[in-house]
Motif scaffolding. Structure first.
Motif, PDB file in Angstrom:
ATOM      1  N   LYS A  64       0.832  -1.205   0.000  1.00 34.96           N
ATOM      2  CA  LYS A  64       0.000   0.000   0.000  1.00 34.96           C
ATOM      3  C   LYS A  64       0.869   1.258   0.000  1.00 34.96           C
ATOM      4  O   LYS A  64       0.554   2.230  -0.678  1.00 34.96           O
ATOM      5  CB  LYS A  64      -0.958   0.019   1.194  1.00 34.96           C
TER       6      LYS A  64
ATOM      7  N   HIS B  30       0.191   3.964  -2.915  1.00 34.46           N
ATOM      8  CA  HIS B  30      -0.794   4.996  -2.561  1.00 34.46           C
ATOM      9  C   HIS B  30      -0.411   6.350  -3.173  1.00 34.46           C
ATOM     10  O   HIS B  30       0.681   6.857  -2.930  1.00 34.46           O
ATOM     11  CB  HIS B  30      -0.932   5.119  -1.045  1.00 34.46           C
TER      12      HIS B  30
ATOM     13  N   LEU C 273       0.256   9.636  -0.463  1.00 38.89           N
ATOM     14  CA  LEU C 273       1.015   9.351   0.748  1.00 38.89           C
ATOM     15  C   LEU C 273       2.328  10.119   0.790  1.00 38.89           C
ATOM     16  O   LEU C 273       3.065  10.179  -0.194  1.00 38.89           O
ATOM     17  CB  LEU C 273       1.307   7.844   0.805  1.00 38.89           C
TER      18      LEU C 273
ATOM     19  N   PHE D 230      -1.086  12.083   4.635  1.00 42.51           N
ATOM     20  CA  PHE D 230      -1.818  11.981   3.384  1.00 42.51           C
ATOM     21  C   PHE D 230      -2.189  13.376   2.918  1.00 42.51           C
ATOM     22  O   PHE D 230      -2.572  14.225   3.727  1.00 42.51           O
ATOM     23  CB  PHE D 230      -3.097  11.149   3.561  1.00 42.51           C
TER      24      PHE D 230
END
Length: 172
Positions: free
Chosen positions: A56, A60, A63, A81
């Motif tokens: 992830k 992502h 991120l 984030f």
């Protein structure tokens, strides 16, 4: 590509390279430490959870992971984030997790890490930085307050609903 935010003979704060397994290992180590701490009150990550986190983190799109080192030794990190504020019509950095490893606490590394997250938000022309903090975490609350963070007006409560943990596509 490594993005160094600050460096001295004593410490370095930088964005993690999420394609680098060592950086992934470092942030998972920080998060695992946080989970097992009294503020996390959770068991350590399983091998499967570590694999899922690594995947992830690599994939992502919003991120930002910050790492802080002292003389090349991992001190802590933050998982953030980027998101968007419709009211402010601008980007936001949300600090989702932040942790300094126990032996480095009380030495100013948390403040350094927070300052560089704030500076990164300025560099990205964000409208604000957000975070959540436990009511009983007075050390963190004092740090955040000293950096200009305050409870929102009106006061907002953090709500959650768990959805079928351990059954999503990453668990197959």
């Amino acid at each position: 590509m490594e993005s160094i935010l600050i460096s001295s003979n004593e410490f370095i704060v930088r964005l993690a390279d999420l394609k680098n397994p060592e950086d992934i290992f470092s942030i998972i180590k920080v998060l695992d430490n946080y989970k097992k701490d009294s503020m996390g009150s959770s068991p350590p990550y399983t091998i499967k959870e570590r694999e899922i986190l690594a995947n992830k983190f690599r994939d992502h799109p919003n991120l930002l992971v910050f790492l802080i080192f002292s003389k090349k030794e991992l001190v802590g990190g933050a998982v953030c984030f980027t998101t968007f504020s419709t009211f402010l019509v601008g980007d936001v950095i949300n600090i989702h997790d932040i942790c300094i490893l126990k032996k480095f606490r009380g030495l100013g590394f948390g403040r350094l890490l927070m300052e560089f997250i704030i500076n990164k938000a300025r560099e990205l022309t964000c409208a604000k930085v957000t975070l959540e903090v436990r009511e009983d975490n007075s050390v963190a609350r004092n740090l955040y307050s000293s950096l200009g963070f305050k409870e929102s007006t009106p006061v907002m409560n953090f709500w959650s609903k768990k959805i079928s943990y351990n059954s999503g596509p990453y668990w197959k």
